[in-house]
Write a protein that holds these residues in place. Structure first.
Motif, mmCIF file in Angstrom:
data_model
loop_
_atom_site.group_PDB
_atom_site.id
_atom_site.type_symbol
_atom_site.label_atom_id
_atom_site.label_comp_id
_atom_site.label_asym_id
_atom_site.label_seq_id
_atom_site.Cartn_x
_atom_site.Cartn_y
_atom_site.Cartn_z
ATOM 1 N N GLU A 233 0.845 -1.196 0.000
ATOM 2 C CA GLU A 233 0.000 0.000 0.000
ATOM 3 C C GLU A 233 0.885 1.251 0.000
ATOM 4 O OE1 GLU A 233 -3.491 2.261 -0.091
ATOM 5 O OE2 GLU A 233 -3.020 0.175 -0.596
ATOM 6 N N ARG A 236 2.213 1.738 -3.427
ATOM 7 C CA ARG A 236 1.200 2.303 -4.331
ATOM 8 C C ARG A 236 1.046 3.810 -4.111
ATOM 9 N NH1 ARG A 236 -4.028 3.645 -4.330
ATOM 10 N NH2 ARG A 236 -4.258 3.180 -2.106
ATOM 11 N N GLN A 240 1.784 7.127 -6.572
ATOM 12 C CA GLN A 240 0.832 8.205 -6.842
ATOM 13 C C GLN A 240 1.451 9.572 -6.537
ATOM 14 O OE1 GLN A 240 -2.606 6.865 -4.499
ATOM 15 N NE2 GLN A 240 -3.686 6.406 -6.406
#
Length: 629
Positions: A233, A236, A240
């Motif tokens: 997570e 990720r 971004q």
């Protein structure tokens, strides 16, 4: 109109003190065994309120601002509980417990009134505030409900469920800033609870506050320890944030944390490959394979590497290395084959490559039915039913209790009208899966086609021994209906009619049972009114069914209603009835009784030409008149 259940204060004061304590004790012990007295506990847990769902809380409404400056609270107890006199506390306890009791009885109006009275006695009682807030939510009075819930949280800050309920309300009303403030307080106040942190993750993510997301993930990692889910997570989120360096450092730190777990090294390679770092991915996979040459994750990832580099031969070799490796488990091979199928379909390629790969795997000593089952399903999806049969037979050999595979084989045999094959499939099926009523049904049909009447009756009785309260009544009815048909064939009419009666008890709309029951009664010229009633139901249900129309016409004929019988027999002839020699003969009989001798002779002769072996048909033609059987 609100019901007034509040007793007069003078009545309560006038009661004997001992009796009052006894009443409170009984209410306390029988209605709410786990509920502590309101003077000692801040309130009930959130799950105790059965009246209001979260959906009721989520309606948009005006809301009040959360007060930032809260008074110091007494831990566990209601804020003002200690300020009440003994008499006031006794009254409060009585009214609150009575409100809880009335709520359990679904007397919500009365309970609401008592809660209001509780707040008159103690306006700061968190338990009463929480309870009454749920009623306000239910009544769509959200400002009052939110205000009451906020006050409950302020007066009982150590009650997790009150705070959680208020957070849910804030989120559902899109008051995210208020939710964040409260959640941050809950993180500190309830260090053993992880839900507040996960809620913060969700809100910060929706608000695209990625720095706060990372900070929250770090807090979770500090509490729970480093894990694949948290690291992925964070990876990720870093992507971004366009921070590739920290993204890859996160996965690399996971590998460093667990250096002996090659799975994380393969995951690192996969992350590299998915983000265009092909050389780094290759190096990661080779590092694993150097230590574990049969590592299935690394082998499959190498196949993906070759595929992305359009190295088709190496890709195929890598798949073979994985799928033909006996050290690789069947579960992994199954997942690989699924991925191969998906990839093949997405690329729009033909099925040849997939089928060839399945065949190479199947040539091994496959002892797990999952792979041949997947192969059979793939063949069926490509409309290759004949090719699927031997594969399904292999599945059944490996797993005799595989009901799905056996039903697929039955379906193929039914389409070919191969009753011998159905018997071959179903007989072992009822032995290995005795509760599968489908096998009994198809076996009964196949025995009937094989003219094994006694076997049909026997197998239906066995099926009925396995029915349960959950068995569909229509299924039970069908078995009795089949038994009725078989008893008729055996000329055991009493047993036949009893079976039909049972069929109609379970399913009064069993059209087949209604038709056959009615027709056999008409042949015996008995209970014709009952026969007509049953037959009419079939005609009403299927007005274009030649068989049902013929049965109804013949019952009317036996009752002497010849004109009406002719209408229905004409409809039967128009609905393919002329293909049945028996229906054609009936048409001739009915025409004769309506005075149309020429028409009767025409249909009798036609019926004879169709091969009708009726005992009286030739006599009818020779004597030119109707002769009853």
């Amino acid at each position: 109109m609100k019901q007034n259940v509040e007793p007069e204060a003078s009545d309560i004061q006038g009661k004997n003190e001992m009796k009052t304590k006894l009443i409170i004790f009984l209410l306390f012990s029988t209605l709410l065994p786990t509920f502590c007295m309101a003077s000692q506990v801040a309130g009930v847990i959130a799950g105790s309120t059965a009246l209001v769902s979260e959906a009721a809380i989520g309606t948009n409404a005006l809301v009040k601002k959360v007060k930032k400056n809260k008074k110091k609270q007494v831990k566990v107890k209601d804020a003002s509980a200690l300020q009440l006199s003994e008499e006031e506390q006794r009254k409060y306890d009585y009214f609150f417990l009575e409100a809880v009791r009335l709520k359990e009885k679904k007397d919500y109006a009365a309970a609401f009134g008592l809660l209001q009275h509780c707040l008159d006695i103690n306006p700061n009682s968190a338990s009463a505030l929480y309870e009454i807030s749920q009623y306000y939510m239910f009544l769509r009075q959200l400002p009052q409900g939110q205000a009451a819930l906020e006050k409950a949280v302020a007066n009982a800050p150590d009650n997790f469920w009150y705070s959680q309920g208020l957070v849910s309300l804030y989120q559902q009303q899109d008051q995210l800033d208020k939710a964040v403030v409260l959640l941050e307080q809950m993180v500190t106040r309830f260090p053993g609870k992880q839900d507040p942190l996960f809620n913060l993750l969700d809100i910060y993510g929706r608000q695209e506050k990625y720095d706060d997301v990372i900070a929250t993930l770090n807090r979770l990692e500090k509490r729970l320890g480093k894990s694949e889910q948290l690291s992925m997570e964070k990876f990720r989120i870093y992507l971004q944030m366009k921070d590739d360096k920290k993204a890859f450092q996160e996965i690399e730190s996971l590998v460093q944390e667990y250096p002996m777990d090659t799975r994380y090294q393969v995951i690192l390679g996969d992350v590299y490959l998915q983000n265009g770092k092909k050389q780094e991915a290759y190096d990661a996979y080779q590092k694993v394979l150097a230590v574990e040459p049969d590592n299935p994750m690394a082998l499959f990832s190498m196949a993906s590497y070759y595929q992305q580099n359009d190295q088709k031969e190496l890709y195929q070799q890598q798949l073979d290395t994985l799928l033909l490796n006996k050290k690789v488990s069947s579960d992994i091979k199954l997942n690989v084959m699924r991925q191969v199928i998906v990839t093949n379909e997405q690329a729009g390629k033909d099925s040849t490559q997939v089928i060839n790969l399945f065949e190479r795997v199947m040539r091994q000593d496959v002892d797990d039915p999952q792979i041949p089952m997947l192969y059979a399903q793939y063949l069926l999806s490509k409309n290759m039913e004949d090719a699927s049969v031997p594969v399904l037979e292999q599945v059944v050999d490996l797993d005799p209790m595989n009901k799905a595979a056996r039903l697929m084989l039955i379906s193929s045999a039914v389409k070919k009208e191969d009753y011998k094959q159905i018997i071959k499939i179903c007989e072992p099926g009822i032995e290995t899966t005795p509760d599968a009523l489908e096998f009994y049904y198809y076996l009964a049909i196949a025995y009937n086609q094989a003219e094994q009447t006694d076997s049909v009756v026997s197998i239906c009785k066995k099926a009925l021994d396995h029915i349960t309260p959950d068995t569909k009544k229509e299924v039970v009815s069908d078995f009795y209906s089949i038994m009725g048909d078989m008893y008729h064939t055996k000329k055991q009419m009493a047993e036949a009619y009893a079976a039909y009666d049972s069929a109609l008890v379970y399913n009064p709309s069993n059209i087949g049972a209604l038709n056959n029951y009615a027709y056999y009664l008409s042949l015996e010229r008995r209970d014709l009114d009952k026969a007509e009633e049953m037959s009419y139901k079939t005609v009403k249900a299927e007005p274009n069914n030649a068989t049902y129309l013929d049965t109804y016409a013949w019952i009317l004929f036996e009752k002497g209603n010849y004109a009406e019988a002719r209408i229905y027999i004409d409809n039967a002839m128009k609905s393919d009835g002329e293909k049945s020699s028996e229906v054609v003969e009936h048409c001739g009989d009915i025409y004769y009784m309506t005075g149309d001798v020429e028409g009767a002779l025409k249909y009798w002769k036609k019926s004879l030409e169709m091969g009708n072996d009726s005992k009286t048909l030739k006599q009818k033609i020779e004597k030119k008149k109707y002769i009853a059987e």
